[in-house]
Design a protein around this motif. Structure first.
Motif, PDB file in Angstrom:
ATOM      1  N   PRO A  35       1.194   1.858 -14.588  1.00  7.47           N
ATOM      2  CA  PRO A  35      -0.018   2.299 -14.338  1.00  7.47           C
ATOM      3  C   PRO A  35      -0.336   3.682 -14.975  1.00  7.47           C
ATOM      4  CG  PRO A  35       0.954   2.583 -12.249  1.00  7.47           C
ATOM      5  CD  PRO A  35       1.947   1.876 -13.246  1.00  7.47           C
ATOM      6  N   ASP A  36      -1.551   4.298 -15.311  1.00  4.67           N
ATOM      7  CA  ASP A  36      -1.737   5.524 -16.003  1.00  4.67           C
ATOM      8  C   ASP A  36      -1.497   6.601 -15.022  1.00  4.67           C
ATOM      9  OD1 ASP A  36      -2.653   4.340 -18.192  1.00  4.67           O
ATOM     10  OD2 ASP A  36      -4.611   4.222 -17.788  1.00  4.67           O
ATOM     11  N   SER A  37      -1.550   6.373 -13.880  1.00  5.73           N
ATOM     12  CA  SER A  37      -1.471   7.553 -12.585  1.00  5.73           C
ATOM     13  C   SER A  37      -1.162   6.616 -11.389  1.00  5.73           C
ATOM     14  CB  SER A  37      -2.750   8.136 -12.363  1.00  5.73           C
ATOM     15  OG  SER A  37      -3.840   7.397 -11.907  1.00  5.73           O
ATOM     16  N   PRO A  38      -0.513   7.065 -10.208  1.00  5.82           N
ATOM     17  CA  PRO A  38      -0.063   6.257  -9.382  1.00  5.82           C
ATOM     18  C   PRO A  38      -0.848   5.347  -8.582  1.00  5.82           C
ATOM     19  CG  PRO A  38       0.843   8.584  -9.322  1.00  5.82           C
ATOM     20  CD  PRO A  38       0.018   8.505 -10.379  1.00  5.82           C
ATOM     21  N   ARG A  39      -0.661   4.487  -8.275  1.00  4.45           N
ATOM     22  CA  ARG A  39      -1.590   3.618  -7.520  1.00  4.45           C
ATOM     23  C   ARG A  39      -1.227   3.384  -6.241  1.00  4.45           C
ATOM     24  NH1 ARG A  39      -2.651  -2.291 -10.668  1.00  4.45           N
ATOM     25  NH2 ARG A  39      -4.241  -2.386  -8.751  1.00  4.45           N
ATOM     26  N   ILE A  40      -2.069   3.833  -5.218  1.00  5.66           N
ATOM     27  CA  ILE A  40      -1.753   4.140  -3.723  1.00  5.66           C
ATOM     28  C   ILE A  40      -2.565   2.859  -3.087  1.00  5.66           C
ATOM     29  CG2 ILE A  40      -1.546   5.236  -1.659  1.00  5.66           C
ATOM     30  CD1 ILE A  40      -1.845   7.931  -3.402  1.00  5.66           C
ATOM     31  N   MET A  41      -1.661   1.726  -2.662  1.00  4.88           N
ATOM     32  CA  MET A  41      -2.498   0.547  -2.112  1.00  4.88           C
ATOM     33  C   MET A  41      -2.120   0.462  -0.568  1.00  4.88           C
ATOM     34  SD  MET A  41      -1.872  -2.332  -5.153  1.00  4.88           S
ATOM     35  CE  MET A  41      -3.016  -3.091  -4.786  1.00  4.88           C
ATOM     36  N   VAL A  42      -3.188   0.163   0.314  1.00  2.00           N
ATOM     37  CA  VAL A  42      -2.952  -0.025   1.786  1.00  2.00           C
ATOM     38  C   VAL A  42      -3.158  -1.347   1.953  1.00  2.00           C
ATOM     39  CG1 VAL A  42      -5.275   0.526   2.018  1.00  2.00           C
ATOM     40  CG2 VAL A  42      -3.498   0.526   3.841  1.00  2.00           C
ATOM     41  N   VAL A  43      -1.963  -2.209   2.460  1.00  2.00           N
ATOM     42  CA  VAL A  43      -2.308  -3.603   2.873  1.00  2.00           C
ATOM     43  C   VAL A  43      -2.628  -3.763   4.430  1.00  2.00           C
ATOM     44  CG1 VAL A  43      -0.716  -5.791   3.132  1.00  2.00           C
ATOM     45  CG2 VAL A  43      -0.318  -4.049   1.402  1.00  2.00           C
ATOM     46  N   ALA A  44      -3.770  -4.174   4.725  1.00  2.00           N
ATOM     47  CA  ALA A  44      -4.471  -4.186   5.968  1.00  2.00           C
ATOM     48  C   ALA A  44      -5.175  -5.527   6.191  1.00  2.00           C
ATOM     49  CB  ALA A  44      -5.033  -3.011   6.025  1.00  2.00           C
ATOM     50  N   ASN A  45      -5.161  -5.730   7.634  1.00  2.00           N
ATOM     51  CA  ASN A  45      -5.963  -6.859   8.042  1.00  2.00           C
ATOM     52  C   ASN A  45      -5.927  -6.612   9.622  1.00  2.00           C
ATOM     53  OD1 ASN A  45      -6.992  -9.183   8.934  1.00  2.00           O
ATOM     54  ND2 ASN A  45      -6.557 -10.329   7.144  1.00  2.00           N
ATOM     55  N   GLN A  46      -6.923  -6.714  10.219  1.00  2.00           N
ATOM     56  CA  GLN A  46      -7.226  -6.315  11.788  1.00  2.00           C
ATOM     57  C   GLN A  46      -6.598  -7.767  12.563  1.00  2.00           C
ATOM     58  OE1 GLN A  46     -11.003  -5.759  12.938  1.00  2.00           O
ATOM     59  NE2 GLN A  46     -10.580  -5.952  15.263  1.00  2.00           N
ATOM     60  N   LYS A  47      -6.496  -8.871  11.704  1.00  2.78           N
ATOM     61  CA  LYS A  47      -6.006 -10.077  12.345  1.00  2.78           C
ATOM     62  C   LYS A  47      -4.519 -10.107  12.285  1.00  2.78           C
ATOM     63  CE  LYS A  47      -7.088 -15.091  12.855  1.00  2.78           C
ATOM     64  NZ  LYS A  47      -5.373 -15.529  12.722  1.00  2.78           N
ATOM     65  N   GLY A  48      -3.711 -10.405  13.176  1.00  4.49           N
ATOM     66  CA  GLY A  48      -2.238 -10.263  13.163  1.00  4.49           C
ATOM     67  C   GLY A  48      -1.771 -11.545  12.714  1.00  4.49           C
ATOM     68  N   GLY A  49      -0.692 -11.622  12.120  1.00  4.92           N
ATOM     69  CA  GLY A  49       0.063 -13.229  11.915  1.00  4.92           C
ATOM     70  C   GLY A  49      -0.516 -13.631  10.339  1.00  4.92           C
ATOM     71  N   VAL A  50      -1.059 -12.841   9.468  1.00  2.00           N
ATOM     72  CA  VAL A  50      -1.670 -13.397   8.260  1.00  2.00           C
ATOM     73  C   VAL A  50      -0.737 -13.084   7.118  1.00  2.00           C
ATOM     74  CG1 VAL A  50      -4.022 -12.656   9.213  1.00  2.00           C
ATOM     75  CG2 VAL A  50      -2.873 -11.134   7.762  1.00  2.00           C
ATOM     76  N   GLY A  51       0.420 -12.410   7.234  1.00  2.00           N
ATOM     77  CA  GLY A  51       1.199 -12.045   6.452  1.00  2.00           C
ATOM     78  C   GLY A  51       1.323 -10.787   5.625  1.00  2.00           C
ATOM     79  N   LYS A  52       0.825  -9.851   6.410  1.00  5.33           N
ATOM     80  CA  LYS A  52       0.399  -8.608   5.947  1.00  5.33           C
ATOM     81  C   LYS A  52       1.715  -7.829   5.635  1.00  5.33           C
ATOM     82  CE  LYS A  52      -0.532  -5.830   9.088  1.00  5.33           C
ATOM     83  NZ  LYS A  52       1.006  -5.323   9.109  1.00  5.33           N
TER      84      LYS A  52
END
Length: 304
Positions: free
Chosen positions: A42-59
């Motif tokens: 990438p041109d600059s650092p990509r900061i990605m948050v993996v989130a989902n309020q529901k549990g058990g979704v493969g987060k």
């Protein structure tokens, strides 16, 4: 984050670096262990948050496997484990027992990230900021703290003054508390895994409301860039119906790649591995490789 090309000094973490070494040289940009680098930087650092309020979704599964696949593609990746359960740390085979220095110290004690980062032994180019059970007390410890919502953003900003990785992948707990808020404030992009099952969109609405609040008050840069369908069972009509519904709601954000239900994906964490290193040729591993390729192809600024 600043564009790394404009910085006068930047230490590029490589698989042979001693993380946190004060006298690390400036020419650590070449990874001699890899003959080719097939994923675009990438041109600059990509900061990605993996989130989902529901549990058990493969987060967490998504966070660690996308991170591993990006690193296997020749990119430098830092996984930040913000879940007190430490499941991402487990899957990446790094110590995270009680008392282990990690995310808690960075958030509560404002320890520099570089002093808590450890190398993932299974994947060259992948580093981890681990989470121990101590992190469960961070919510209480941060209640009266100054700038409590921006602790992680400040820590990463300071980290990038001297060190560079292509991706920061932040794994959150299945809640919308102060830990997840810190992750959302620190990130540029949001990746939501959604399982192909009944009530798939449950929790996503509340998460999107929270994102709107964060954008309006704390982080205008945060964008929902990626939706990934997980736990897909092609044998059922329900899975296909859910996938179609998600694509209708998130037409541009949803990746073409779908993660199938996979025994190998489920088994890998018990061996302290991602499915990428556990069984690279498996259907589940290849699905995450393709998902990482799609994410990388979108570049620093996703086309939405």
């Amino acid at each position: 984050m600043p564009d790394h090309a404009t910085q006068p000094r930047r230490v590029l973490l490589s698989p042979d670096d001693e993380v946190g070494e004060p006298d690390a040289p400036d020419d650590l940009s070449v990874d001699v262990s890899r003959e080719t680098t097939h994923l675009p930087h990438p041109d600059s650092p990509r900061i990605m948050v993996v989130a989902n309020q529901k549990g058990g979704v493969g987060k967490t599964t998504t966070a660690v496997n996308v991170a591993a696949a990006l690193a296997e593609g020749g990119l430098r990746v830092l996984v930040v484990d913000v879940d007190p359960q430490g499941n991402a740390s487990t899957a990446l085979n790094v110590p995270h027992e009680e008392g282990t220095v990690g995310t808690y110290e960075v958030l509560v004690d404002q320890l520099p990230v570089i002093d808590a980062v450890v190398r993932c032994p299974e994947v060259p180019g992948l580093w981890v900021l681990p989470a121990s059970i101590d992190l469960a007390g961070a919510e209480i410890g941060l209640v009266a703290a100054v700038s409590r919502e921006t602790r992680l953003r400040t820590a990463l900003k300071n980290f990038f003054e001297d060190y560079y990785v292509d991706y920061v992948i932040i794994d959150c707990p299945p809640s919308l508390g102060l830990l997840t808020l810190n992750a959302l404030v620190a990130a540029h992009e949001l990746l939501i895994p959604i399982q192909c099952e009944y009530y798939a969109l449950e929790g996503v609405t509340q998460l999107l409301r929270t994102i709107d609040l964060v954008k309006g008050r704390l982080n205008d840069e945060l964008t929902l860039s990626t939706v990934l369908l997980t736990m897909f069972d092609a044998r059922t009509n329900l899975a296909n119906q859910v996938a179609q519904e998600v694509r209708t709601h998130f037409a541009r954000e949803t990746l073409q790649t779908i993660i199938p239900r996979s025994v190998r994906v489920a088994e890998a964490p018990s061996f302290g591995q991602t499915v990428i290193t556990y069984h690279y040729s498996s259907v589940g591993a290849q699905a995450y490789v393709h998902a990482a390729e799609e994410i990388a192809a979108r570049g620093a600024t996703p086309t939405l």
